[in-house]
Design an enzyme around this catalytic site. Sequence first.
Site, PDB file in Angstrom:
ATOM      1  N   ARG A  38      13.834 -36.066  37.917  1.00 12.74           N
ATOM      2  CA  ARG A  38      12.841 -35.776  36.880  1.00 12.74           C
ATOM      3  C   ARG A  38      11.448 -36.263  37.273  1.00 12.74           C
ATOM      4  O   ARG A  38      10.452 -35.646  36.893  1.00 12.74           O
ATOM      5  CB  ARG A  38      13.266 -36.398  35.553  1.00 12.74           C
ATOM      6  CG  ARG A  38      14.403 -35.619  34.948  1.00 12.74           C
ATOM      7  CD  ARG A  38      14.829 -36.177  33.635  1.00 12.74           C
ATOM      8  NE  ARG A  38      15.618 -35.173  32.927  1.00 12.74           N
ATOM      9  CZ  ARG A  38      16.228 -35.398  31.768  1.00 12.74           C
ATOM     10  NH1 ARG A  38      16.127 -36.577  31.200  1.00 12.74           N
ATOM     11  NH2 ARG A  38      16.911 -34.450  31.181  1.00 12.74           N
ATOM     12  N   LYS A 203      32.506 -29.081  23.813  1.00 12.63           N
ATOM     13  CA  LYS A 203      32.592 -28.698  22.398  1.00 12.63           C
ATOM     14  C   LYS A 203      31.970 -27.345  22.082  1.00 12.63           C
ATOM     15  O   LYS A 203      30.875 -27.049  22.539  1.00 12.63           O
ATOM     16  CB  LYS A 203      31.869 -29.740  21.557  1.00 12.63           C
ATOM     17  CG  LYS A 203      32.586 -31.067  21.491  1.00 12.63           C
ATOM     18  CD  LYS A 203      31.752 -32.014  20.664  1.00 12.63           C
ATOM     19  CE  LYS A 203      32.519 -33.261  20.283  1.00 12.63           C
ATOM     20  NZ  LYS A 203      31.646 -34.148  19.495  1.00 12.63           N
ATOM     21  N   GLY A 353      22.707 -31.046  31.632  1.00 16.03           N
ATOM     22  CA  GLY A 353      22.785 -32.256  32.436  1.00 16.03           C
ATOM     23  C   GLY A 353      24.056 -32.342  33.266  1.00 16.03           C
ATOM     24  O   GLY A 353      24.018 -32.514  34.478  1.00 16.03           O
ATOM     25  N   GLY A 376      19.419 -29.898  26.233  1.00 15.76           N
ATOM     26  CA  GLY A 376      19.197 -29.357  24.889  1.00 15.76           C
ATOM     27  C   GLY A 376      18.017 -28.401  24.838  1.00 15.76           C
ATOM     28  O   GLY A 376      18.069 -27.384  24.148  1.00 15.76           O
TER      29      GLY A 376
HETATM   30  P1  ADP Z   1      26.035 -29.943  29.787  1.00 17.18           P
HETATM   31  O1  ADP Z   1      25.566 -31.372  29.797  1.00 17.18           O
HETATM   32  O2  ADP Z   1      25.938 -29.324  31.149  1.00 17.18           O
HETATM   33  O3  ADP Z   1      25.391 -29.109  28.717  1.00 17.18           O
HETATM   34  P2  ADP Z   1      28.300 -30.523  28.135  1.00 17.18           P
HETATM   35  O4  ADP Z   1      27.654 -31.808  27.748  1.00 17.18           O
HETATM   36  O5  ADP Z   1      28.421 -29.462  27.126  1.00 17.18           O
HETATM   37  O6  ADP Z   1      27.599 -29.935  29.455  1.00 17.18           O
HETATM   38  O7  ADP Z   1      29.793 -30.806  28.618  1.00 17.18           O
HETATM   39  C1  ADP Z   1      30.106 -31.535  29.740  1.00 17.18           C
HETATM   40  C2  ADP Z   1      31.366 -32.305  29.576  1.00 17.18           C
HETATM   41  O8  ADP Z   1      32.457 -31.508  29.143  1.00 17.18           O
HETATM   42  C3  ADP Z   1      31.768 -32.881  30.902  1.00 17.18           C
HETATM   43  O9  ADP Z   1      31.500 -34.245  30.901  1.00 17.18           O
HETATM   44  C4  ADP Z   1      33.261 -32.567  31.015  1.00 17.18           C
HETATM   45  O10 ADP Z   1      34.051 -33.670  31.404  1.00 17.18           O
HETATM   46  C5  ADP Z   1      33.625 -32.117  29.621  1.00 17.18           C
HETATM   47  N1  ADP Z   1      34.749 -31.173  29.658  1.00 17.18           N
HETATM   48  C6  ADP Z   1      34.836 -30.017  30.320  1.00 17.18           C
HETATM   49  N2  ADP Z   1      36.041 -29.474  30.202  1.00 17.18           N
HETATM   50  C7  ADP Z   1      36.774 -30.319  29.432  1.00 17.18           C
HETATM   51  C8  ADP Z   1      38.124 -30.329  28.958  1.00 17.18           C
HETATM   52  N3  ADP Z   1      38.967 -29.338  29.264  1.00 17.18           N
HETATM   53  N4  ADP Z   1      38.513 -31.370  28.193  1.00 17.18           N
HETATM   54  C9  ADP Z   1      37.671 -32.360  27.882  1.00 17.18           C
HETATM   55  N5  ADP Z   1      36.388 -32.418  28.308  1.00 17.18           N
HETATM   56  C10 ADP Z   1      35.932 -31.408  29.064  1.00 17.18           C
HETATM   57 MG    MG Z   2      25.944 -32.920  28.359  1.00 24.45          MG
END
Ligand code: ADP
Ligand code: MG
Length: 400
Positions: A38, A203, A353, A376
């Site tokens: 960053r 989620k 992230g 976000g």
């Molecule tokens: P980003 O930060 O890229 O937007 P998110 O915060 O939405 O991504 O999600 C990332 C997290 O989701 C990761 O830390 C990963 O471990 C978790 N994740 C992915 N698949 C699963 C799963 N099947 N069960 C539980 N957690 C999961």
């Molecule tokens: Mg995340």
Amino acid sequence: MGKKLSLKELPIEGKKVLMRVDFNVPLDAESKITDDTRIKAALPSIQHVLDHQGALILMSHLGRPQGKVDTKYSLAPCAKRLSELIRRPVTLAPDCVGPVVEKLARDLKPGEILMLENLRFHAAEEHPEADPIFGEHLARLGNFYVNDAFGTAHRFHTSTAQIASYFPEKAATGFLMEKELAFLGEALLHPKRPFYALIGGAKVSSKLAVIEALLDRCDGLFVGGGMSYTFLKAQGMAIGDSIHEDGMLEEARRILKKGKNLYLPEDSLIADKIDLSARVRPIDHAAGIPAGWQGVDIGPKTVARYTAQMQQAATLFWNGPMGIFEIPPFAHGTFAIARAVAQLSAVTIIGGGETAAAIEASGVADRMTHISTGGGATLEYLEQGTLPGIEALSEVHSIK
Ligand code: ADP
Ligand code: MG
């Protein structure tokens, strides 16, 4: 939204430029920066001000100090790292407002840099409505305001939005902000087709709005990661102990009905616990996931199918890992998809992230068209087509 004033158009020679950057970097227990992406991302704007004989005042938040001074979240490590990167001294102010800071800013010469202390040491940073004077005090420090903090532009905070009102016709976008908007705008507003999206992560609830926005615009949306189990449960599949949100089942059904172009995984890697030592096996979704087991990654059939379908892509947007990639035995699906995306001739845009970290870990980061520095902010920009921190800036016609 009209075109916004750009840093490149500001007559900054001999002037003070107050620039909001996003130096919210990860720190280890000894307050050492573990990833300076960053800081590096802000260098083009920083260098521009110095090269054009402006005096530069940088401001950022770091972590969540809850509106109180907490030396754990001092910007000192960032000032030091920046100084190393640009090989110039960077003075760290003892605070971000007040007479001492004002004097430091007043005495600042062209080509010099003053870094303000963590904005979130003041509760007013996150609550401009509670104390609008904070923004006025910050605004006193500079002649121009530049927002280069894309990662925080989805927040209506003092330094990211409210402050712009004190700089009529003098509030501009920085170069990182412009780059992010150009790439995301391409994916959002004028995607070359076919346009596919890969959405994963833990989620559904945190991604619902972006799923809906993308479904309206893309030719195919491929779901993976933890969120897929809410959709699969909504379809009646047995998901064992997989992560899911019962409160989102109705929403998931509504989206499934609406989204003919939405694809769900056909198989999973399942594990009996979330641990390196877990027992794992692939399972077909036709069979369902037994109790005591949970889905931790997309399975090989899903990898093959998603990979085959994305081959025609002209534009691809990816947010959210396909599995718990942080644990090596559960990372195959995410890494296989990362390699497949890297080989496309499409415009490939990555947001989020954890997604960026996963792609970094897979070793193909340099093969992507653009990896957004925002999480976000990236998603909200895709949903809304704009962000509060951008809206607040001056329109381009207004430059004097
Ligand atoms: P980003 O930060 O890229 O937007 P998110 O915060 O939405 O991504 O999600 C990332 C997290 O989701 C990761 O830390 C990963 O471990 C978790 N994740 C992915 N698949 C699963 C799963 N099947 N069960 C539980 N957690 C999961
Ligand atoms: Mg995340």
